[in-house]
Design a protein around this motif. Structure first.
Motif, PDB file in Angstrom:
ATOM      1  N   THR A 221      17.226  26.976  18.194  1.00  0.00           N
ATOM      2  CA  THR A 221      16.579  25.709  17.842  1.00  0.00           C
ATOM      3  C   THR A 221      17.388  24.494  18.310  1.00  0.00           C
TER       4      THR A 221
ATOM      5  N   ARG B 262      19.930  18.436  21.703  1.00  0.00           N
ATOM      6  CA  ARG B 262      18.486  18.523  21.469  1.00  0.00           C
ATOM      7  C   ARG B 262      18.204  19.591  20.421  1.00  0.00           C
TER       8      ARG B 262
ATOM      9  N   PHE C  85      15.040  21.704  18.390  1.00  0.00           N
ATOM     10  CA  PHE C  85      13.664  22.130  18.593  1.00  0.00           C
ATOM     11  C   PHE C  85      13.069  22.691  17.308  1.00  0.00           C
ATOM     12  N   GLU C  86      11.745  22.725  17.280  1.00  0.00           N
ATOM     13  CA  GLU C  86      11.027  23.382  16.181  1.00  0.00           C
ATOM     14  C   GLU C  86      11.326  24.880  16.248  1.00  0.00           C
TER      15      GLU C  86
ATOM     16  N   ASP D  96       9.699  27.283  17.229  1.00  0.00           N
ATOM     17  CA  ASP D  96       9.265  27.966  18.451  1.00  0.00           C
ATOM     18  C   ASP D  96      10.305  27.887  19.565  1.00  0.00           C
TER      19      ASP D  96
ATOM     20  N   LYS E 210      10.798  25.542  21.597  1.00  0.00           N
ATOM     21  CA  LYS E 210      10.314  24.794  22.764  1.00  0.00           C
ATOM     22  C   LYS E 210       9.913  23.368  22.426  1.00  0.00           C
ATOM     23  N   THR E 211       9.312  23.170  21.262  1.00  0.00           N
ATOM     24  CA  THR E 211       8.817  21.854  20.881  1.00  0.00           C
ATOM     25  C   THR E 211       9.976  20.983  20.407  1.00  0.00           C
ATOM     26  N   LEU E 212      10.207  19.893  21.126  1.00  0.00           N
ATOM     27  CA  LEU E 212      11.326  19.016  20.799  1.00  0.00           C
ATOM     28  C   LEU E 212      11.116  18.358  19.445  1.00  0.00           C
ATOM     29  N   LYS E 213      12.130  18.473  18.603  1.00  0.00           N
ATOM     30  CA  LYS E 213      12.103  17.889  17.261  1.00  0.00           C
ATOM     31  C   LYS E 213      12.834  16.549  17.250  1.00  0.00           C
TER      32      LYS E 213
ATOM     33  N   LYS F 100      11.866   8.363  19.629  1.00  0.00           N
ATOM     34  CA  LYS F 100      10.795   9.261  20.084  1.00  0.00           C
ATOM     35  C   LYS F 100       9.934   8.515  21.087  1.00  0.00           C
TER      36      LYS F 100
END
Length: 129
Positions: free
Chosen positions: A67, A89, A91-92, A94, A96-99, A128
């Motif tokens: 993550t 960075r 991520f969620e 998954d 892949k999805t940037l948090k 963001k």
């Protein structure tokens, strides 16, 4: 490393830093830092002092594997000190999805064996898009 560090040695150290963060392996974390390291998580925090305390600190609240990721590069090097910049960075679940994304500046000082003996970090969350 004698009295100076190079871009190559600082870059290698930063890559090892990211790898230690990804694995949370005690040996990898400890190998980065001198026995008497002084590690500041931010400009307003009391530092963590000593390798054993620092390793324990890293392991207190580990990030969930897959993550997060990071890349840092040297910006300025003088004798045994380096200033670096990079991005962390998160991520969620998954992976892949940037948090969220953070811009990081590290001020580093190295000992004669190439281990970091002083670490100061400043970080800012990127807006963001």
């Amino acid at each position: 490393m004698a009295d100076t560090v190079t871009q190559a040695t600082v870059s290698a150290w930063l890559d090892s830093y990211v790898q230690a963060w990804k694995t949370y392996a005690k040996e990898e974390i400890g190998a980065l830092f001198s026995e008497d390291v002084v590690y500041y998580y931010g400009p307003f925090h009391e530092p963590v002092r000593g390798r054993a305390a620092l390793v324990a600190s890293w392991l207190e609240q580990p990030d969930e594997a897959g993550t997060y990721d990071a890349h840092y590069e040297p910006v300025l090097i003088e004798e045994d000190r380096a200033v670096t910049n990079g991005r962390s960075r998160y991520f969620e679940q998954d992976g892949k999805t940037l948090k969220t994304e953070w811009d990081n500046v590290f001020f580093l000082q190295f000992d004669a064996q190439g281990r970091c003996k002083e670490y100061r970090e400043w970080y800012m969350e990127r807006p963001k898009r």
